[in-house]
Design an enzyme around this catalytic site. Structure first.
Site, short mmCIF file in Angstrom:
data_model
loop_
_atom_site.label_atom_id
_atom_site.label_comp_id
_atom_site.label_asym_id
_atom_site.label_seq_id
_atom_site.Cartn_x
_atom_site.Cartn_y
_atom_site.Cartn_z
N TYR A 43 1.01 -1.20 0.13
CA TYR A 43 0.08 -0.10 0.03
C TYR A 43 0.79 1.29 -0.03
CZ TYR A 43 0.97 0.85 5.04
OH TYR A 43 1.66 1.27 6.29
N CYS A 44 0.24 2.30 -0.53
CA CYS A 44 1.02 3.81 -0.57
C CYS A 44 0.15 4.77 0.03
CB CYS A 44 1.32 3.56 -2.01
SG CYS A 44 2.30 5.07 -2.37
N ARG A 45 0.27 5.95 -0.66
CA ARG A 45 -0.40 6.94 -0.29
C ARG A 45 -2.01 7.17 -0.57
NH1 ARG A 45 4.40 10.66 -2.69
NH2 ARG A 45 5.84 10.70 -0.95
#
Length: 220
Positions: free
Chosen positions: A176-178
């Site tokens: 996952y990221c931003r």
């Protein structure tokens, strides 16, 4: 001539809409959704002159999108409310459904790296509780320290190749990221799959996870 209450409300809502009318401001909101940032820190992240960033932030503050506090000689900004995340998600949904340009970008870049359905938050909670998954946070280290999913391993951009040995090949990996369009997670999943690992993306990112009331951790 006086205007009615409905027209007065629409005029105020238009202030919010106008404040969103910049790709730079949308990018700044994505960064601020990860945690508080000074004007200087935000300018470094979005690669814009300090004066430009300050102007954008003032416009968004007037529209109620961001809030600020003074910390010594610095002014630190954050999202004014988690409803800003809902607003950005609505923009994304509408653009995806109605703009041909969005569909073209999605096909040429994002689908080329991951055509599979992402893992939902509910699915990740269930898989993590069974110990069947490695959660991979691919944001920069300072964003990870501000807050991350429980038990996540932080592998910032550019470090994945050197740290593949830290990942259990018998586990599914969920990166996952931003947020839903953050390129780091797409790139990480594509790289992991090219090395024979089972990898998927989370449907959105850390801000949406936190806003949903799910548990988080802080610190490196």
């Amino acid at each position: 001539m006086s205007i009615g209450p409905k027209q007065a409300l629409y005029a105020e809502f238009a202030v919010v809409a106008k404040a969103l009318g910049s790709s730079h401001r949308l990018e700044m909101l994505e960064h601020l959704a990860q945690g508080e940032r000074s004007v200087e820190g935000l300018a470094t992240r979005v690669r814009l002159p300090l004066a430009n960033v300050s102007h954008h932030l003032q416009q968004m503050k007037r529209a109620g999108l961001v809030a600020a506090r003074r910390d010594g000689k610095f002014v630190r900004y954050r999202l004014a409310d988690d409803a800003v995340l809902d607003l950005m998600a609505a923009l994304s949904r509408l653009g995806t459904r109605t703009l041909d340009e969005v569909a073209q970008i999605q096909r040429s870049y994002f689908d080329a790296r991951d055509t599979l359905e992402p893992v939902t938050r509910e699915e990740l909670v269930a898989r993590a509780s069974d110990g069947r998954v490695t959660v991979l946070d691919v944001r920069p280290a300072d964003e990870f320290a501000s807050g991350h999913l429980p038990g996540a391993i932080n592998v910032p951009p550019g470090e994945l190749e050197a740290r593949l040995g830290e990942l259990d090949p018998s586990h599914e990996i969920v990166a996952y990221c931003r947020g839903p369009w953050c390129v780091f997670s797409f790139e990480a999943v594509a790289a992991l799959r090219s090395r024979g690992l089972v990898a998927h993306r989370l449907e959105d990112g850390y801000p949406e996870w936190r806003a949903a009331g799910l548990p988080i951790e802080t610190g490196a």
